[in-house]
Design a protein around this motif. Sequence first.
Motif, PDB file in Angstrom:
ATOM      1  N   LEU A  11       0.828  -1.209   0.000  1.00 15.01           N
ATOM      2  CA  LEU A  11       0.000   0.000   0.000  1.00 15.01           C
ATOM      3  C   LEU A  11       0.862   1.259   0.000  1.00 15.01           C
ATOM      4  N   ALA A  12       1.919   1.244   0.807  1.00 13.86           N
ATOM      5  CA  ALA A  12       2.822   2.398   0.847  1.00 13.86           C
ATOM      6  C   ALA A  12       3.473   2.614  -0.514  1.00 13.86           C
ATOM      7  N   LYS A  13       3.878   1.530  -1.153  1.00 16.77           N
ATOM      8  CA  LYS A  13       4.477   1.639  -2.487  1.00 16.77           C
ATOM      9  C   LYS A  13       3.466   2.163  -3.500  1.00 16.77           C
ATOM     10  N   ALA A  14       2.197   1.740  -3.354  1.00 16.83           N
ATOM     11  CA  ALA A  14       1.163   2.228  -4.259  1.00 16.83           C
ATOM     12  C   ALA A  14       0.947   3.728  -4.084  1.00 16.83           C
ATOM     13  N   HIS A  15       0.989   4.211  -2.823  1.00 19.89           N
ATOM     14  CA  HIS A  15       0.887   5.661  -2.568  1.00 19.89           C
ATOM     15  C   HIS A  15       2.020   6.400  -3.265  1.00 19.89           C
ATOM     16  N   VAL A  16       3.237   5.905  -3.124  1.00 21.40           N
ATOM     17  CA  VAL A  16       4.401   6.548  -3.738  1.00 21.40           C
ATOM     18  C   VAL A  16       4.288   6.519  -5.256  1.00 21.40           C
ATOM     19  N   ALA A  17       3.855   5.390  -5.811  1.00 25.16           N
ATOM     20  CA  ALA A  17       3.699   5.280  -7.259  1.00 25.16           C
ATOM     21  C   ALA A  17       2.650   6.269  -7.773  1.00 25.16           C
ATOM     22  N   LEU A  18       1.563   6.410  -7.039  1.00 28.82           N
ATOM     23  CA  LEU A  18       0.519   7.359  -7.430  1.00 28.82           C
ATOM     24  C   LEU A  18       1.082   8.780  -7.466  1.00 28.82           C
ATOM     25  N   GLU A  19       1.848   9.150  -6.443  1.00 31.71           N
ATOM     26  CA  GLU A  19       2.444  10.487  -6.413  1.00 31.71           C
ATOM     27  C   GLU A  19       3.428  10.678  -7.562  1.00 31.71           C
ATOM     28  N   SER A  20       4.148   9.629  -7.911  1.00 27.20           N
ATOM     29  CA  SER A  20       5.082   9.704  -9.039  1.00 27.20           C
ATOM     30  C   SER A  20       4.351   9.954 -10.353  1.00 27.20           C
ATOM     31  N   VAL A  21       3.270   9.226 -10.574  1.00 33.06           N
ATOM     32  CA  VAL A  21       2.479   9.415 -11.797  1.00 33.06           C
ATOM     33  C   VAL A  21       1.904  10.822 -11.823  1.00 33.06           C
ATOM     34  N   LYS A  22       1.436  11.291 -10.681  1.00 39.29           N
ATOM     35  CA  LYS A  22       0.885  12.645 -10.573  1.00 39.29           C
ATOM     36  C   LYS A  22       1.939  13.681 -10.980  1.00 39.29           C
ATOM     37  N   ILE A  27      -0.436  16.078 -13.034  1.00 40.92           N
ATOM     38  CA  ILE A  27      -1.860  15.955 -12.722  1.00 40.92           C
ATOM     39  C   ILE A  27      -2.162  16.836 -11.513  1.00 40.92           C
ATOM     40  N   PRO A  28      -3.131  17.730 -11.622  1.00 45.47           N
ATOM     41  CA  PRO A  28      -3.438  18.609 -10.484  1.00 45.47           C
ATOM     42  C   PRO A  28      -4.026  17.832  -9.311  1.00 45.47           C
ATOM     43  N   ASP A  29      -3.829  18.350  -8.108  1.00 48.55           N
ATOM     44  CA  ASP A  29      -4.352  17.706  -6.902  1.00 48.55           C
ATOM     45  C   ASP A  29      -5.876  17.573  -6.936  1.00 48.55           C
ATOM     46  N   SER A  30      -6.546  18.440  -7.673  1.00 53.37           N
ATOM     47  CA  SER A  30      -8.012  18.434  -7.701  1.00 53.37           C
ATOM     48  C   SER A  30      -8.591  17.444  -8.712  1.00 53.37           C
ATOM     49  N   ASP A  31      -7.752  16.721  -9.481  1.00 56.57           N
ATOM     50  CA  ASP A  31      -8.236  15.770 -10.477  1.00 56.57           C
ATOM     51  C   ASP A  31      -9.092  14.698  -9.811  1.00 56.57           C
ATOM     52  N   SER A  32     -10.291  14.459 -10.345  1.00 54.48           N
ATOM     53  CA  SER A  32     -11.242  13.537  -9.705  1.00 54.48           C
ATOM     54  C   SER A  32     -10.734  12.099  -9.682  1.00 54.48           C
ATOM     55  N   ASP A  33     -10.076  11.656 -10.751  1.00 53.20           N
ATOM     56  CA  ASP A  33      -9.548  10.289 -10.768  1.00 53.20           C
ATOM     57  C   ASP A  33      -8.435  10.124  -9.727  1.00 53.20           C
ATOM     58  N   LEU A  34      -7.591  11.112  -9.614  1.00 54.41           N
ATOM     59  CA  LEU A  34      -6.518  11.074  -8.623  1.00 54.41           C
ATOM     60  C   LEU A  34      -7.108  11.020  -7.214  1.00 54.41           C
ATOM     61  N   LEU A  35      -8.123  11.834  -6.968  1.00 56.14           N
ATOM     62  CA  LEU A  35      -8.767  11.837  -5.657  1.00 56.14           C
ATOM     63  C   LEU A  35      -9.417  10.488  -5.357  1.00 56.14           C
ATOM     64  N   ALA A  36     -10.014   9.866  -6.362  1.00 53.66           N
ATOM     65  CA  ALA A  36     -10.670   8.570  -6.156  1.00 53.66           C
ATOM     66  C   ALA A  36      -9.645   7.497  -5.778  1.00 53.66           C
ATOM     67  N   VAL A  37      -8.508   7.485  -6.462  1.00 59.49           N
ATOM     68  CA  VAL A  37      -7.474   6.492  -6.151  1.00 59.49           C
ATOM     69  C   VAL A  37      -6.887   6.761  -4.767  1.00 59.49           C
ATOM     70  N   GLU A  39      -8.418   8.145  -2.224  1.00 60.11           N
ATOM     71  CA  GLU A  39      -9.427   7.716  -1.249  1.00 60.11           C
ATOM     72  C   GLU A  39      -9.425   6.204  -1.097  1.00 60.11           C
ATOM     73  N   LEU A  40      -9.296   5.482  -2.220  1.00 60.27           N
ATOM     74  CA  LEU A  40      -9.260   4.019  -2.165  1.00 60.27           C
ATOM     75  C   LEU A  40      -8.044   3.540  -1.364  1.00 60.27           C
ATOM     76  N   LEU A  41      -6.880   4.117  -1.639  1.00 55.55           N
ATOM     77  CA  LEU A  41      -5.668   3.713  -0.923  1.00 55.55           C
ATOM     78  C   LEU A  41      -5.754   4.070   0.554  1.00 55.55           C
ATOM     79  N   THR A  42      -6.306   5.228   0.858  1.00 53.10           N
ATOM     80  CA  THR A  42      -6.455   5.634   2.253  1.00 53.10           C
ATOM     81  C   THR A  42      -7.427   4.705   2.975  1.00 53.10           C
TER      82      THR A  42
END
Length: 190
Positions: A11-22, A27-37, A39-42
């Motif tokens: 899960l921690a690696k997935a968080h880091v990977a998401l931030e890397s892709v962002k 990708i802006p912090d307000s992007d709905s897909d980014l927020l959905a992912v 929220e899922l990881l959290t």
Amino acid sequence: GPSHDAKGFQLAKAHVALESVKRRFSIPDSDSDLLAVRELLTAASTMGASAAPGVSATPQAGAGGQHSNAGPLGAWKHDINYFVHNMESGVPGVEREIRDTVWNVEHFEKRGVCEELLRSVIMLAAVYLIGGCIYKNQAFGATGLEMIPHVHFWMSYPALVNDGVKYAQVLLSELVGSAPPGFSSARGGA
């Protein structure tokens, strides 16, 4: 147990990977897909790592061996490009740099984070030195050694460190009840 720890690590690696892709794709912090992912990881993290099957171990974007295929300078190129992109973004970019640095300090035990911190310190020192030299040259017409930012402090720094070491020796000798080398007593000099 070990399975719980492994899934938490994933899960921690997935968080880091998401931030890397962002970061990589701006990708802006307000992007709905980014927020959905996020929220899922959290949610998966708070419910326990076992509640998140299917989270795979993605290579970390900000640390360690992610640049192993790019040669020895791949990590430097990545960090410099990321830094330049953040600085071009203005205040949000500076905030990203600060947030990433705080994360690195908090997670220094993770693979490659200390390397990233060292590269960051070296890059900041280079920006300080180069930017300060350019500024002093352009604003004050400084040349040579006078272009170095805070040159008088840096020239006196070795003597200040030496004084600090001597002072620490005196304090330590007072604690143990002996005179430091070169002193006739703990209170007086030779």
